[in-house]
Write an enzyme that holds these catalytic residues in place. Structure first.
Site, short mmCIF file in Angstrom:
data_model
loop_
_atom_site.label_atom_id
_atom_site.label_comp_id
_atom_site.label_asym_id
_atom_site.label_seq_id
_atom_site.Cartn_x
_atom_site.Cartn_y
_atom_site.Cartn_z
N GLY A 13 0.77 -1.24 0.00
CA GLY A 13 0.00 0.00 0.00
C GLY A 13 0.80 1.29 0.00
N ASN B 280 1.67 3.05 -2.59
CA ASN B 280 1.03 4.01 -3.52
C ASN B 280 -0.23 4.60 -2.91
OD1 ASN B 280 2.32 4.41 -6.29
ND2 ASN B 280 2.55 2.20 -5.97
N MET C 237 -3.33 -7.34 -7.19
CA MET C 237 -2.66 -8.43 -7.90
C MET C 237 -3.62 -9.40 -8.59
SD MET C 237 0.42 -7.59 -7.50
CE MET C 237 1.34 -9.04 -7.99
N LYS C 238 -4.75 -8.89 -9.07
CA LYS C 238 -5.68 -9.75 -9.81
C LYS C 238 -6.05 -9.08 -11.12
CE LYS C 238 -9.33 -12.21 -8.51
NZ LYS C 238 -8.91 -13.56 -8.94
N LEU D 160 -8.54 -7.87 -13.81
CA LEU D 160 -9.96 -7.52 -13.73
C LEU D 160 -10.78 -8.27 -14.77
CD1 LEU D 160 -10.19 -3.65 -13.20
CD2 LEU D 160 -9.93 -5.47 -11.52
N ASN E 186 -4.35 2.23 -13.46
CA ASN E 186 -3.37 1.33 -12.84
C ASN E 186 -2.00 1.97 -12.94
OD1 ASN E 186 -2.32 -1.13 -11.73
ND2 ASN E 186 -1.66 -1.71 -13.78
N HIS F 101 2.05 0.81 -13.25
CA HIS F 101 2.87 -0.37 -13.56
C HIS F 101 4.35 0.02 -13.51
CE1 HIS F 101 3.70 -4.30 -15.26
NE2 HIS F 101 4.57 -3.70 -16.05
C1 GRF Z 1 3.96 -1.06 -7.38
O1 GRF Z 1 5.27 -1.28 -7.81
C2 GRF Z 1 3.04 -0.89 -8.57
O2 GRF Z 1 3.66 -0.31 -9.68
C3 GRF Z 1 2.65 -2.29 -8.90
O3 GRF Z 1 2.55 -2.94 -7.66
C4 GRF Z 1 3.36 -2.28 -6.70
C5 GRF Z 1 2.47 -1.93 -5.56
O4 GRF Z 1 3.18 -1.41 -4.47
N1 GRF Z 1 1.42 -2.33 -9.66
P1 GRF Z 1 2.40 -0.76 -3.23
O5 GRF Z 1 1.46 -1.84 -2.69
O6 GRF Z 1 1.65 0.44 -3.72
O7 GRF Z 1 3.47 -0.42 -2.24
#
Ligand code: GRF
Length: 205
Positions: free
Chosen positions: A16, A18, A94-95, A97, A111, A113
């Site tokens: 989490g 982000n 991590m799924k 959609l 999203n 990436h």
């Molecule tokens: C990040 O590197 C994002 O780019 C990818 O998954 C990771 C999530 O990290 N999709 P966090 O859970 O936000 O720390």
């Protein structure tokens, strides 16, 4: 009349960071939006604690409790609708959609990436970059469509790949950029400045 505040729903699966960066950006008034609900498919996700600490409603919805992806996503959708979410944010969710959420939020799902798409789609993008030997990678914020990591690109930021980089050191350097870029992209959306034409995002003045 002032525009109503953009209502966000955030889907997470883990750490989490982000999510935390978005919460900070809202506090610092760099992002004019409200996170109405954080939903995790993983009960152990640390991001749930971050949301709770910041008094944001949370929900754990585990796919294994449902017979199909459709049933699972319908329950997610109910929660998002309950909070009248305008834009769905995937933050380390991590799924992949399915059609239920994609149809409910057409061009309204973002999203982030950890690579410069279209390079290194899918899992372990930072390791893919190191294994390939690129000199430069980065991160991408994009709209989500039915193609994995394939939707229209909103913003990208480049990060050098150094000779001594490991997956972890590169991930960390990219993450610093992610934390700024995601709020920036959502703010552009909040300002109504993102238009999609021929599968490309146009950022209007
Ligand atoms: C990040 O590197 C994002 O780019 C990818 O998954 C990771 C999530 O990290 N999709 P966090 O859970 O936000 O720390």
């Amino acid at each position: 009349m002032e525009k109503p505040l953009l209502k966000l729903g955030v889907l997470i699966s883990g750490r989490g960071s982000n999510l935390k960066a978005l919460i900070e950006a809202i506090k610092n008034k760099e992002l004019n939006a409200k996170i109405c609900i954080v939903i995790s498919n993983n009960p152990k996700a640390y991001g749930l604690r971050i949301a709770e600490t910041n008094s944001i409603p949370t929900k754990i919805i585990e796919p294994k409790q449902f017979n199909s992806l459709e049933e699972y996503e319908k329950i997610i959708l109910n929660s998002l609708n309950q909070y009248q979410v305008d834009l769905l944010i995937l933050a380390g969710y991590m799924k992949v959609l399915g059609p239920t959420l994609l149809k409910a939020f057409p061009n309204k799902i973002m999203n982030i990436h950890p690579s410069l798409l279209p390079s290194f789609r899918g899992l372990h993008a930072q390791k893919q970059a190191i294994d390939f030997g690129v000199r430069c990678s980065g991160c991408t914020v994009h709209f989500v469509n039915e193609e994995l990591d394939g939707g229209p690109i909103i913003l990208q930021e480049a990060v050098p790949v150094l000779p001594k980089d490991t997956d972890d050191s590169l991930s960390e350097r990219i993450l610093v950029k992610e934390h700024k870029l995601y709020a920036k992209a959502i703010q552009l959306y909040a300002e109504g400045r993102l238009k999609i034409k021929n599968n490309k995002v146009i950022i209007t003045e």
